[in-house]
Design an enzyme around this catalytic site. Structure first.
Site, PDB file in Angstrom:
ATOM      1  N   LYS A 211     -49.578  70.492  81.929  1.00  0.00           N
ATOM      2  CA  LYS A 211     -50.622  69.404  81.231  1.00  0.00           C
ATOM      3  C   LYS A 211     -51.980  69.721  82.083  1.00  0.00           C
ATOM      4  O   LYS A 211     -53.064  69.593  81.442  1.00  0.00           O
ATOM      5  CB  LYS A 211     -49.974  68.151  81.557  1.00  0.00           C
ATOM      6  CG  LYS A 211     -50.775  66.895  81.082  1.00  0.00           C
ATOM      7  CD  LYS A 211     -50.123  65.588  81.399  1.00  0.00           C
ATOM      8  CE  LYS A 211     -50.973  64.698  80.935  1.00  0.00           C
ATOM      9  NZ  LYS A 211     -50.198  63.104  81.192  1.00  0.00           N
ATOM     10  N   GLU A 217     -47.702  75.287  91.853  1.00  0.00           N
ATOM     11  CA  GLU A 217     -46.674  76.330  91.435  1.00  0.00           C
ATOM     12  C   GLU A 217     -46.901  77.074  90.222  1.00  0.00           C
ATOM     13  O   GLU A 217     -46.647  78.318  90.340  1.00  0.00           O
ATOM     14  CB  GLU A 217     -45.335  75.630  91.239  1.00  0.00           C
ATOM     15  CG  GLU A 217     -44.965  74.942  92.652  1.00  0.00           C
ATOM     16  CD  GLU A 217     -45.202  73.242  92.915  1.00  0.00           C
ATOM     17  OE1 GLU A 217     -46.338  73.053  92.240  1.00  0.00           O
ATOM     18  OE2 GLU A 217     -44.524  72.615  93.517  1.00  0.00           O
ATOM     19  N   GLY A 273     -45.972  63.793  81.525  1.00  0.00           N
ATOM     20  CA  GLY A 273     -45.427  65.185  81.650  1.00  0.00           C
ATOM     21  C   GLY A 273     -43.893  65.038  81.321  1.00  0.00           C
ATOM     22  O   GLY A 273     -43.404  65.957  80.753  1.00  0.00           O
ATOM     23  N   ARG A 274     -43.143  64.030  81.945  1.00  0.00           N
ATOM     24  CA  ARG A 274     -41.745  64.077  81.624  1.00  0.00           C
ATOM     25  C   ARG A 274     -41.301  63.457  80.163  1.00  0.00           C
ATOM     26  O   ARG A 274     -40.012  63.331  79.784  1.00  0.00           O
ATOM     27  CB  ARG A 274     -41.138  63.204  82.532  1.00  0.00           C
ATOM     28  CG  ARG A 274     -41.734  61.802  82.712  1.00  0.00           C
ATOM     29  CD  ARG A 274     -41.188  60.937  83.911  1.00  0.00           C
ATOM     30  NE  ARG A 274     -41.959  59.787  84.352  1.00  0.00           N
ATOM     31  CZ  ARG A 274     -43.043  59.656  84.944  1.00  0.00           C
ATOM     32  NH1 ARG A 274     -43.868  60.707  85.274  1.00  0.00           N
ATOM     33  NH2 ARG A 274     -43.676  58.511  85.089  1.00  0.00           N
ATOM     34  N   GLU A 359     -38.567  59.975  88.173  1.00  0.00           N
ATOM     35  CA  GLU A 359     -40.055  59.675  88.186  1.00  0.00           C
ATOM     36  C   GLU A 359     -40.658  58.630  87.652  1.00  0.00           C
ATOM     37  O   GLU A 359     -41.582  58.090  88.286  1.00  0.00           O
ATOM     38  CB  GLU A 359     -40.452  60.961  87.610  1.00  0.00           C
ATOM     39  CG  GLU A 359     -41.929  61.349  88.141  1.00  0.00           C
ATOM     40  CD  GLU A 359     -42.413  62.798  88.156  1.00  0.00           C
ATOM     41  OE1 GLU A 359     -42.724  63.523  88.689  1.00  0.00           O
ATOM     42  OE2 GLU A 359     -42.686  63.001  86.467  1.00  0.00           O
ATOM     43  N   HIS A 390     -12.997  68.614  88.636  1.00  0.00           N
ATOM     44  CA  HIS A 390     -12.254  69.317  89.784  1.00  0.00           C
ATOM     45  C   HIS A 390     -13.064  69.571  91.129  1.00  0.00           C
ATOM     46  O   HIS A 390     -13.061  70.210  92.001  1.00  0.00           O
ATOM     47  CB  HIS A 390     -11.998  70.736  89.277  1.00  0.00           C
ATOM     48  CG  HIS A 390     -10.924  70.387  88.059  1.00  0.00           C
ATOM     49  ND1 HIS A 390      -9.639  70.447  88.495  1.00  0.00           N
ATOM     50  CD2 HIS A 390     -11.228  70.534  86.601  1.00  0.00           C
ATOM     51  CE1 HIS A 390      -9.116  70.391  87.419  1.00  0.00           C
ATOM     52  NE2 HIS A 390      -9.909  70.482  86.262  1.00  0.00           N
ATOM     53  N   LYS A 514     -47.840  66.862  98.126  1.00  0.00           N
ATOM     54  CA  LYS A 514     -48.841  68.066  97.953  1.00  0.00           C
ATOM     55  C   LYS A 514     -49.772  68.250  98.720  1.00  0.00           C
ATOM     56  O   LYS A 514     -50.244  69.225  99.032  1.00  0.00           O
ATOM     57  CB  LYS A 514     -49.297  67.490  96.316  1.00  0.00           C
ATOM     58  CG  LYS A 514     -48.159  67.694  95.115  1.00  0.00           C
ATOM     59  CD  LYS A 514     -49.015  67.441  93.937  1.00  0.00           C
ATOM     60  CE  LYS A 514     -48.254  67.242  92.433  1.00  0.00           C
ATOM     61  NZ  LYS A 514     -49.161  66.730  91.351  1.00  0.00           N
TER      62      LYS A 514
END
Ligand code: F6P
Length: 554
Positions: A211, A217, A273-274, A359, A390, A514
């Site tokens: 965005k 990253e 973003g999410r 978030e 399990h 950050k």
């Protein structure tokens, strides 16, 4: 009601009434609630689109639900919802509208931000994505050497990765299996290495999803991918145009990276973003499943948007799910919420919901910046059944914690499952139903004794039960159903943020790490001239950095 005039949540009469009701409910068992109302299993259900939702196994009565709805009314959830759909700037700390619902609005809809109808622009981008997807899928879009594209590598992180990566897995049976898709997010070079080491650069397209187009990253991985491509092709910068496209709101940065903005697919700052994988961020997914399936998914989202916007409170599924979460957090001290899909294709679904929920609602100040003294968002976790059975279900069944859980299952397996495997579906679903049954009703000491269990083992083999679950059942896992499910959770998260009076649409909590990483990096690399170099570190971090450098440089 505006935020500043709002009574603090836990000082409202509706909150007090719920607290009193909780005391009265005490340790009433689901066994009792089911015995009191033989129709509970059919009565406490909702249908939304293709989703059948059973909330009968919750620690609620008609009175609880009525009180929760009164809390929703007192906190004006509907008012904030309408403001969101209208395009008001309800993300107040960033002064932004919150309009992911516009991404799936039909062509003719009118939704205005700052006086401009955004729907035509949404559809223009969708059309551009569709045309591009068709060119890649048909082989018409070729790389620098003229070879058709066979591999698509999406590079992004957070909302620019989790959505498309999750949806690609979910809809695998609808994908073009002649194409290879990889999703790279981690700045750990191993991620990109594993994604590209066996690919031919001449046949590889990188989709750079960011965005902001500033996320360290993503830009680092995109730069490394560009180096890998140009080295592999023995080509110059002009090869980038055929092998890199960008999904972003930031045309300047995209151009600065060297990607032709003609190959940029735009979205807007009113898409969080999410909440973005149904925007241009979904390009990799659209290439995988094709534009028609992508549009079916958008229609699924829209169906639930309309339900949330218009259904009365008693039948409003996101409202109900949101309020149930408020109930358990506030009055049962539930700290976490499990999402347990009984579909292998939903293997990344809960990880996606983690960002969506945590978030959005991992906040501890209200909209005015005052500390909250009520629980906000839970820890969201879970993996597909039956694997979890399990591993960690032991703790849900017999541990000491209250863990409300969602079970999601499908009546039919996907279409292209090998015929011999279709029969396994009933076994999968038998487990699905058995788990919510066991969690709700448990096994009493007397039932254990009646099975001849020796007295010293009775306590160990007793299941307290009374663990709340929601069951969501759909016919088949289709693109539309995926859209319906995601919109259901988006609006559930919205409801909770509205009740808790927090801004669900900012994410300031990711910033500090950050900033500090930027300061620590030059200490590791020895780049004396970099911003932050020479900064005093605390004694623990300083010692760790020293140990790291010694080990690294040995
Ligand atoms: O750091 C958090 C975050 O901003 C998320 O909200 C977002 O989804 C992710 O980073 C990626 O951001 P971008 O798409 O701008 O690269």
């Amino acid at each position: 009601m505006n935020a500043t005039s709002r009574t603090r949540l836990n000082q409202t009469p509706e909150w007090a009434a719920l607290g009193k009701h909780r005391e009265q409910l005490g340790s009433t068992h689901l066994r009792q609630l089911f015995a009191d109302d033989p129709a509970r299993g059919t009565g406490y259900t909702l249908r939304v689109g293709d989703l059948y939702l059973d909330y009968s196994k919750h620690l609620v009565t008609d009175e609880t639900l009525a009180l929760l709805r009164e809390l929703a009314a007192a906190t004006d959830v509907a008012g904030l919802r309408d403001a969101m759909f209208r395009g008001d700037k309800i993300n107040t700390t960033e002064d932004r509208a919150v309009l992911h619902t516009a991404l799936r609005a039909p062509r003719g809809a009118v939704i205005e931000v700052d006086g401009e109808n955004v729907v035509p622009a949404v559809h223009a981008v969708l059309d551009k994505m569709a045309a591009f997807s068709d060119r890649v899928r048909s082989g018409e879009w070729t790389g620098h050497t003229g070879k058709p594209i066979k591999n698509i590598v999406n590079i992004g992180i957070g909302g620019s990765d989790l959505g498309p990566a999750m949806a690609y897995e979910v809809l695998r049976s609808f994908t073009d299996r002649s194409l290879t898709f990889r999703f790279v997010s981690n700045v750990d070079g191993a991620d990109l290495h594993e994604a590209v080491h066996d690919l031919d650069p001449a046949e590889t397209l990188f989709v750079i999803a960011s965005k902001t187009f500033t996320t360290i990253e993503t830009i680092t991985n995109a730069t490394s991918a560009r180096d890998w491509l140009l080295t592999g092709l023995r080509a110059g910068q002009d090869a980038v145009a055929k092998h890199f496209v960008a999904l972003s709101t930031n045309a300047d940065k995209v151009a600065g990276f060297g990607i032709d903005t003609a190959n940029m697919f735009e979205f807007w700052d009113w898409v969080g973003g999410r909440y973005s994988y149904d925007s241009a961020i979904g390009l990799s997914l659209m290439i995988a499943i094709g534009p028609d399936r992508f549009r079916e998914m958008l229609d699924g989202f829209h169906l639930v948007d309309e339900h949330f916007r218009t259904a009365p409170a008693e039948e409003n599924a996101p409202l109900l799910l949101g309020l149930l979460g408020v109930w358990y957090g506030a009055f049962f001290d539930a700290q976490s919420h499990a999402v347990l899909p009984y579909s292998h294709y939903l293997s990344k679904f809960t990880a996606y919901l983690q960002q969506l929920d945590m978030e959005s609602n991992g906040k501890s100040v209200d909209r005015d910046g005052n500390p909250v003294d009520w629980q906000t968002g839970p820890v969201v976790w879970g993996t597909p059944g039956t694997n979890g059975q399990h591993a960690y279900y032991q703790l849900i069944h017999q541990g000491t914690k209250v863990i409300p859980a969602d079970f999601i299952g499908f009546a039919q397996p996907v279409d292209d499952l090998l015929p011999g495997l279709v029969a396994q579906h009933d076994l999968l679903m038998a487990n699905f139903f058995a788990q919510t049954q066991a969690l709700a009703f448990g096994r009493t000491p007397d039932e254990v004794r009646a099975e001849g269990v020796p007295e010293e083992l009775v306590a160990h083999k007793t299941f307290r039960g009374n663990h709340p679950t929601t069951t969501i059942l759909a016919d088949r896992l289709t693109p539309s159903v995926l859209g319906q499910l995601i919109a259901l959770y988006e609006h559930k998260v919205f409801v909770q943020g509205a009740v808790w009076n927090i801004d669900s649409f900012d994410q300031w909590g990711v910033e500090l790490g950050k900033v500090l990483a930027k300061k620590i990096e030059p200490v590791l690399t020895g780049d004396e001239g970099a911003e932050g170099a020479g900064e005093q570190l605390d004694s623990s971090t300083a010692a760790l950095v020293t140990a790291y450098r010694e080990l690294r440089d040995r």
